[in-house]
Design a protein around this motif. Structure first.
Motif, PDB file in Angstrom:
ATOM      1  N   GLN A   1     114.599  40.631-112.964  1.00 56.91           N
ATOM      2  CA  GLN A   1     114.224  40.158-114.301  1.00 56.91           C
ATOM      3  C   GLN A   1     113.993  38.648-114.256  1.00 56.91           C
TER       4      GLN A   1
ATOM      5  N   GLU B   1     112.416  36.538-116.051  1.00 61.81           N
ATOM      6  CA  GLU B   1     112.492  35.773-117.301  1.00 61.81           C
ATOM      7  C   GLU B   1     113.916  35.683-117.846  1.00 61.81           C
ATOM      8  N   GLN B   2     114.712  36.705-117.622  1.00 61.51           N
ATOM      9  CA  GLN B   2     116.071  36.727-118.161  1.00 61.51           C
ATOM     10  C   GLN B   2     117.070  37.087-117.067  1.00 61.51           C
ATOM     11  N   TRP B   3     116.965  36.435-115.922  1.00 61.13           N
ATOM     12  CA  TRP B   3     117.798  36.777-114.779  1.00 61.13           C
ATOM     13  C   TRP B   3     119.282  36.530-115.040  1.00 61.13           C
ATOM     14  N   GLN B   4     119.605  35.588-115.918  1.00 60.48           N
ATOM     15  CA  GLN B   4     121.016  35.304-116.192  1.00 60.48           C
ATOM     16  C   GLN B   4     121.706  36.514-116.809  1.00 60.48           C
ATOM     17  N   ARG B   5     120.981  37.285-117.609  1.00 61.45           N
ATOM     18  CA  ARG B   5     121.548  38.498-118.209  1.00 61.45           C
ATOM     19  C   ARG B   5     121.762  39.591-117.167  1.00 61.45           C
TER      20      ARG B   5
END
Length: 100
Positions: free
Chosen positions: A32, A34-38
């Protein structure tokens, strides 16, 4: 292998030489961008499960961590034979069903 996180971990490790490691964030970013932290907590959870199965080693400063007690910056790599044996020895014994 049906879990996309596990597949991504092993795909990234397959192109590296023996003993080389990756950051869990690399896997999260591949899955992911764009939202790799999630995605990062899910990658860490999957890695921990793989370590308990003896299929992966989580390291901190180049040393394998205790799967029951670790924090901080870690890396992922394929296990040595000794690490796999140790992980499998820590698993609870499988009880056989009593068919009486």
């Amino acid at each position: 292998m049906s879990d996309p996180i596990e597949a991504a971990i092993f795909e990234k490790l397959s192109v590296l030489g023996p003993g080389k490691s990756i950051e869990p964030a690399e896997v999260a970013k591949a899955l992911q961008p764009e939202q790799w932290q999630r995605m990062l907590p899910k990658v860490r959870t999957a890695a921990l499960g793989l370590m308990r199965q003896g299929r992966l080693t989580i390291t901190k400063k180049g040393k394998p961590v205790d799967p029951e007690n670790f924090r901080g910056v870690t890396r992922l790599r394929l296990p040595t034979e000794e690490e796999t044996a140790l992980a499998l020895s820590r698993r609870p014994p499988v009880e056989e069903a009593d068919d009486d």
